[in-house]
Scaffold this active site. Sequence first.
Site, short mmCIF file in Angstrom:
data_model
loop_
_atom_site.label_atom_id
_atom_site.label_comp_id
_atom_site.label_asym_id
_atom_site.label_seq_id
_atom_site.Cartn_x
_atom_site.Cartn_y
_atom_site.Cartn_z
N GLY A 100 0.82 -1.20 0.00
CA GLY A 100 0.00 0.00 0.00
C GLY A 100 0.86 1.25 0.00
O GLY A 100 2.09 1.19 0.11
N GLY A 102 0.56 5.72 1.06
CA GLY A 102 -0.20 6.85 1.59
C GLY A 102 0.69 8.07 1.70
O GLY A 102 1.82 8.09 1.20
N GLY A 103 0.17 9.12 2.37
CA GLY A 103 0.92 10.34 2.53
C GLY A 103 2.19 10.14 3.34
O GLY A 103 3.16 10.89 3.20
N GLY A 105 4.17 7.44 3.19
CA GLY A 105 5.17 6.67 2.47
C GLY A 105 4.57 5.40 1.89
O GLY A 105 3.39 5.36 1.52
N VAL A 107 4.26 0.87 2.03
CA VAL A 107 4.32 -0.33 2.86
C VAL A 107 4.67 -1.52 1.99
O VAL A 107 4.05 -1.72 0.93
CB VAL A 107 2.98 -0.59 3.59
CG1 VAL A 107 3.08 -1.85 4.46
CG2 VAL A 107 2.58 0.61 4.44
N LYS A 121 6.78 -0.41 6.88
CA LYS A 121 6.31 0.93 6.49
C LYS A 121 7.52 1.84 6.34
O LYS A 121 8.12 2.24 7.32
CB LYS A 121 5.33 1.47 7.53
CG LYS A 121 4.72 2.81 7.12
CD LYS A 121 3.48 3.16 7.93
CE LYS A 121 3.80 3.74 9.26
NZ LYS A 121 2.64 4.33 9.94
N ASP A 217 -6.39 9.47 15.07
CA ASP A 217 -6.54 9.22 13.64
C ASP A 217 -7.26 7.89 13.38
O ASP A 217 -6.84 7.09 12.53
CB ASP A 217 -5.17 9.22 12.94
CG ASP A 217 -5.29 9.54 11.45
OD1 ASP A 217 -6.33 10.08 11.03
OD2 ASP A 217 -4.33 9.25 10.71
#
Length: 387
Positions: A100, A102-103, A105, A107, A121, A217
């Site tokens: 995956g 995301g913002g 970085g 994974v 990650k 979060d």
Amino acid sequence: MDNRIGSTCHKCTCNLALKVFTLCFEIIGSLSAAAGVFFTCLVWIIYRRKQKLNLFILQKHAQSKSNTEEILRRYQSLTPKRYSYSDLKKATRCFKEKLGEGGYGKVFKGTLPDGRMVAVKLLKGSKGNGEEFLNEVTSIGRTSHVNIASLLGFCLQGSKRALVYEYMANGSLEKYIYSESLKSALGWEQLRKIAIGIARGLEYLHQGCSTRIIHFDIKPHNILLDEDFCPKIADFGLAKLCNLKDSALSMADARGTIGFIAPEVFYRGFGVVSTKSDVYSYGMMILQMVRGRTNAKENTDNSSEAYFTNWIYDCLVKDLQSHEVTCDLEETAKKMAVVGLWCIQMAPINRPSMSTVTEMLEKNIDELEIPPKPFLSCPSPQSHFSS
């Protein structure tokens, strides 16, 4: 006689021109020399400034690195194993299989030397002194719960920062909520169990740790599912630690994801920031689970969160109070919606604790009280739940 005078005048004119030329040449030479000296001084000043700036940056970097190492030493008993960057390259086969992005970085899937499968990650760059990275390492190092993702290790090597988590075979909850092809894999009872598991994980963070942890979060993307669809809370980059005796948290900045942030986090007029801020995010997540598994979007003209919240509330009130079927929701879905609506009350004091949420999800729908309609306004003083 006249010729001598003319000759003399001609000589005088030539001498004068020569003197003027010589003077101009000397002036130009002097100016060039001055310009050369000035340019040399300017270059020297820039060079010295650059040296000083580089030295300042190196000192700051060294100080930041020293502070980081000091923090890690302080929490040494709570932090997991430290890996080198080359260790992680070997474990992930040079970061070959991406799970995956995301913002934060990317994974990658990996395997440790002992055979355990992991999710690595790899953080994108580094912000400031690495507060978010240290937050994740030190806060999750304090936890041990079936519904909290296990942090097995980390890497801190120069600008390289990475976190090594236990591998979750079924990925994040997000794809099961929003993906048409995967929604059928999770029935309402399975979703209820996932909701209860997340609630228990949050209850542990809020009450079960030696130091209270507020996640800040909670959203479907940060809930991971193992091979048995057991939910685990992950991504503690925005987490805050506070003493168990403190009921409120002092904060200078808003944090979280738009759509899931409690109103008091970005405007103190709604109340104080506390564990109830996580409760709000949890409620929005539960409502997203209901929304994703129903045709609610098709039944509403506007797909905004506020409009959906109003629609689901009106639908439930008419259904539960008049015993008429006004919307196509199963009993478990209605129960989850009622709990979600309680959790997103504007006033933090009117939201249930996570232990109460767990109890509510295990009750029958007719045992649950219908919550007041959530609306964006200043909180009322009335309290429905204890903090």
